[in-house]
Write a protein that holds these residues in place. Structure first.
Motif, PDB file in Angstrom:
ATOM      1  N   VAL A  41      44.910  14.126  78.634  1.00  0.00           N
ATOM      2  CA  VAL A  41      43.360  14.029  77.466  1.00  0.00           C
ATOM      3  C   VAL A  41      42.573  13.726  78.852  1.00  0.00           C
ATOM      4  O   VAL A  41      42.963  13.586  79.661  1.00  0.00           O
ATOM      5  N   GLU A  43      37.746  14.017  79.845  1.00  0.00           N
ATOM      6  CA  GLU A  43      36.977  14.890  79.450  1.00  0.00           C
ATOM      7  C   GLU A  43      36.948  16.656  80.275  1.00  0.00           C
ATOM      8  O   GLU A  43      38.108  16.916  81.042  1.00  0.00           O
ATOM      9  N   SER A  44      35.772  17.421  80.018  1.00  0.00           N
ATOM     10  CA  SER A  44      36.190  19.271  80.180  1.00  0.00           C
ATOM     11  C   SER A  44      35.909  18.796  82.120  1.00  0.00           C
ATOM     12  O   SER A  44      34.745  17.833  82.609  1.00  0.00           O
ATOM     13  N   SER A  46      37.903  17.463  83.795  1.00  0.00           N
ATOM     14  CA  SER A  46      39.043  16.060  84.536  1.00  0.00           C
ATOM     15  C   SER A  46      40.621  16.431  85.225  1.00  0.00           C
ATOM     16  O   SER A  46      40.602  15.849  85.845  1.00  0.00           O
ATOM     17  N   LYS A  48      42.609  18.701  83.664  1.00  0.00           N
ATOM     18  CA  LYS A  48      44.111  18.305  82.595  1.00  0.00           C
ATOM     19  C   LYS A  48      44.547  20.442  82.839  1.00  0.00           C
ATOM     20  O   LYS A  48      45.616  20.412  82.681  1.00  0.00           O
ATOM     21  N   GLU A 182      44.853  23.291  73.985  1.00  0.00           N
ATOM     22  CA  GLU A 182      44.085  22.528  73.429  1.00  0.00           C
ATOM     23  C   GLU A 182      43.837  23.887  72.727  1.00  0.00           C
ATOM     24  O   GLU A 182      43.252  24.395  71.978  1.00  0.00           O
ATOM     25  N   HIS A 215      41.000  16.762  75.034  1.00  0.00           N
ATOM     26  CA  HIS A 215      40.225  16.302  75.192  1.00  0.00           C
ATOM     27  C   HIS A 215      39.871  15.273  73.611  1.00  0.00           C
ATOM     28  O   HIS A 215      39.218  14.334  73.263  1.00  0.00           O
ATOM     29  N   LEU A 256      36.661   6.653  75.911  1.00  0.00           N
ATOM     30  CA  LEU A 256      37.179   7.727  74.927  1.00  0.00           C
ATOM     31  C   LEU A 256      37.670   6.950  73.960  1.00  0.00           C
ATOM     32  O   LEU A 256      37.456   8.220  73.071  1.00  0.00           O
TER      33      LEU A 256
END
Length: 349
Positions: A41, A43-44, A46, A48, A182, A215, A256
């Motif tokens: 998990v 934010e955009s 990060s 992932k 996602e 996210h 978060l």
């Protein structure tokens, strides 16, 4: 005891750009056991999706560079493998469910053919056997009238049904590891819940390991066994789902959790946001990358990067607040109330 399927060790991935070298993944470590779900998990931006694509070796080289580290799948390092060697693993042993089912499916090809192609590539079966297996998969992922649907095109399916087709394609060769990037973002809440339930059923039935990229921490509570919280290309907190929800230790994880809306417990506080934005990874900041956005930052955070401190045998966090000499800072009350409310909701499900 569960057997280890995947181990990522000190993974570093850079991208050459006109502006400079982007250090997208900066020393990521995690592991995954058979039949387990790990949620990544953050934010955009990060890191992932770069991390999950790296496991599949889908990072284009150039501009991507596997700068350091290992990706051990069943004990074998995937990084040195050739494209030909990786093509035997991709789809067969490791498969991916992408975010947008409309771009993941070929609009000019019938859905059945897209599934049978994967089966024929990886399994020694006849075309008729592949067709029967594809119909079984469509049925398994909850598509009604699978024989009829087999001959239809993607545009004849709803968004949720298209995502089920993408899952059927990913399952076609019975992979040991499923990476879901996602997979519910483009879907409404009701369909999202159905897809998550489907993934849990598949995992239980096939003992499949899942890496779930999201996210949305709300999704994590219902599907994950372990959680890796990523920020600025690094894992900043890692633990079981209970560790992360009941005892979060990194201020970024607090942020978060505090930014999740509580719709059922009438929490009246304004929805919290994390101030600022993630750092520029062409020039990663000195010290703790989260320090400029952290209201609890210590002086050392601006000077020295924190190590990964051990909270328990299953729980680690990369923050100077865990140093024995650091002041004791409890979770802010507004965040702890929201976490309590959310956990009550999760327990009632």
């Amino acid at each position: 005891m569960s057997k280890k399927l995947l181990e990522v060790k000190d993974l570093k991935i850079n991208f050459k750009t006109y502006a400079g070298l982007v250090q997208a993944v900066r020393g990521v470590n995690f592991e995954l056991n058979e039949g387990e779900t790990l949620a990544i998990v953050g934010e955009s931006g990060s890191g992932k999706s770069v991390t999950s694509n790296a496991v599949m070796k889908l990072i284009p080289q150039p501009p991507g560079i596997y700068a350091d580290g290992q990706i051990l799948f069943q004990g074998k390092d995937l990084i040195p493998l050739t494209e030909k060697e990786m093509s035997r693993i991709r789809g067969n042993e490791i498969a991916m469910i992408f975010q947008d089912p409309m771009t993941a499916l070929n609009p000019t090809m019938r859905v059945g053919k897209q599934i049978t192609e994967v089966i024929l590539k990886h399994k020694k079966v006849s075309r008729e056997q592949a067709k029967q297996r594809a119909i079984e998969l469509l049925d398994q992922v909850g598509i009604p009238m699978p024989e009829k649907r087999f001959s239809q095109f993607p545009h004849e399916f709803s968004g949720g049904m298209r995502q089920r087709v993408v899952i059927a394609i990913a399952l076609a060769a019975d992979p040991k590891l499923l990476i879901a990037d996602e997979p519910t973002t483009a879907l409404d809440v009701t369909i999202q819940a159905q897809i998550l339930e489907l993934l849990k059923e598949i995992q239980k039935k096939n003992n499949t390991s899942i890496i779930f990229i999201t996210h949305d921490l709300g999704v994590v509570a219902n599907i994950a066994d372990r959680v890796a919280v990523m920020y600025a290309g690094q894992v900043v907190e890692y633990g079981t789902v209970n560790d992360i929800f009941y005892n979060p230790r990194h201020p970024y994880t607090w942020g978060l959790l505090g930014s999740m809306p509580d719709l059922k417990n009438n929490v009246k506080e304004d929805l919290r946001t994390i101030p600022g934005s993630p750092p520029d990874l062409i020039h990663p900041p000195k010290g703790d990358a989260f320090a400029p956005r952290n209201e609890f930052a210590l002086a050392i955070d601006y000077e020295q990067e924190p190590p990964m401190f051990k909270v328990s045998d299953t729980h680690y966090a990369k923050t100077w607040l865990l140093h024995p000499d650091a002041p004791e800072i409890p979770i802010p009350e507004t965040i702890s109330k929201r976490i309590e409310g959310y956990l009550k909701e999760a327990e009632n499900k």
